[in-house]
Design an enzyme around this catalytic site. Sequence first.
Site, PDB file in Angstrom:
ATOM      1  CE1 TYR A  76      68.144  68.309  61.277  1.00 55.44           C
ATOM      2  CE2 TYR A  76      66.043  68.642  62.356  1.00 55.44           C
ATOM      3  CZ  TYR A  76      67.531  68.999  62.139  1.00 55.44           C
ATOM      4  OH  TYR A  76      67.889  70.126  62.764  1.00 55.44           O
ATOM      5  CG  ASP A 135      72.268  75.709  69.844  1.00 54.37           C
ATOM      6  OD1 ASP A 135      71.590  74.736  70.261  1.00 54.37           O
ATOM      7  OD2 ASP A 135      72.561  75.503  68.477  1.00 54.37           O
ATOM      8  CD  GLU A 186      75.717  68.835  63.057  1.00 53.09           C
ATOM      9  OE1 GLU A 186      76.009  68.159  61.995  1.00 53.09           O
ATOM     10  OE2 GLU A 186      74.854  69.687  63.363  1.00 53.09           O
ATOM     11  CG  ASP A 224      74.817  72.088  65.281  1.00 55.34           C
ATOM     12  OD1 ASP A 224      74.821  70.970  65.557  1.00 55.34           O
ATOM     13  OD2 ASP A 224      74.267  72.604  64.584  1.00 55.34           O
TER      14      ASP A 224
END
Length: 328
Positions: free
Chosen positions: A189, A121, A125, A123
């Site tokens: 979120y 995965d 950012e 991630d």
Amino acid sequence: MLILLISTVSPIFAKKKPSKVIVAYVTSWTSDIPDPTQITHINYAFGHVNDAFNGIRIDNETRLQSIVDLKKKYAHLKVLLSIGGWGSGRFSEMASDNTKREQFAKDCARAVKQFHLDGIDIDWEYPTSSAAGISSHINDTHNFSLLMKAIRKAIGTKKLLTMASVASGKYVAFDIVAPYLNFVNIMTYDSGNPPYHHASLYRSALSGNTTCEEAVAAHITAGMPAHKFVLGIPFYGRGNKEEVKSFIDYKDLLKLQGLEKKWDDVAKANYMVNQQGEFVLSYESPESIRLKCDFIRAKGLLGAMYWEYAGDTEDGILRSTVYSGIFE
């Protein structure tokens, strides 16, 4: 305190491969042993791009191995290594260099084999953004696509390749990377701070920058099919800093004193106010989670994801709500 495992597998998981997914992020710095009877996938957080920009550094490998060992008893469970996270850098340098990018992809394959993982995965950012204090470049979006292609080639088609995406759907060329990805975990979120909701389902006057409904629409517009979306659910609240911590686990916010619970029936979101009636905390509850699960099923999304497992109560009120909302 360790959470004890339930001894039997969910009947849904025992009968056949589940058609939906529930992804739980499990962190390297917590000690909870997750209950696989209520989840299908675990994303172990985190791995990072190493200092040489050509491989992976994994936080707390012993903890990772203990999570992978759960698969010996729970055959349905998939465990992925999540690489990145807020403030985790060196992606831009790695992805921009053909040699380092290929070496990194091969090291992903090495980690999958060594730890008996089910996939990777990513991630990052975020591509082209330095908001998290990491380096970035205008070509990051293009290089991200090349990275996904390289990892897919390195790990093969039988392993999972997923990614975490900002709610706005920015930074990634989804129309290009969609064929390489099994699914996308949308981080629905952190879209606002009090006096605004940070994870509202629909838009109201109190919603933050992006709602769940808007996030899904943005990703579809960007070229990602709805059946590859996994909707993110926070097991924590966001406070106003003065009266409530900026980030507070659900299990801890239940203990707060002197605040009044409120419900925004337009946004389908919970919040708390102080004695002056001021919005000081945005958070999730079983009620709001049930409505999000209804939304997931109605929109034909693949499932739900939550950050993070250890934020729940010891008896698992939130995770059991996600499970029943998706599968029952």
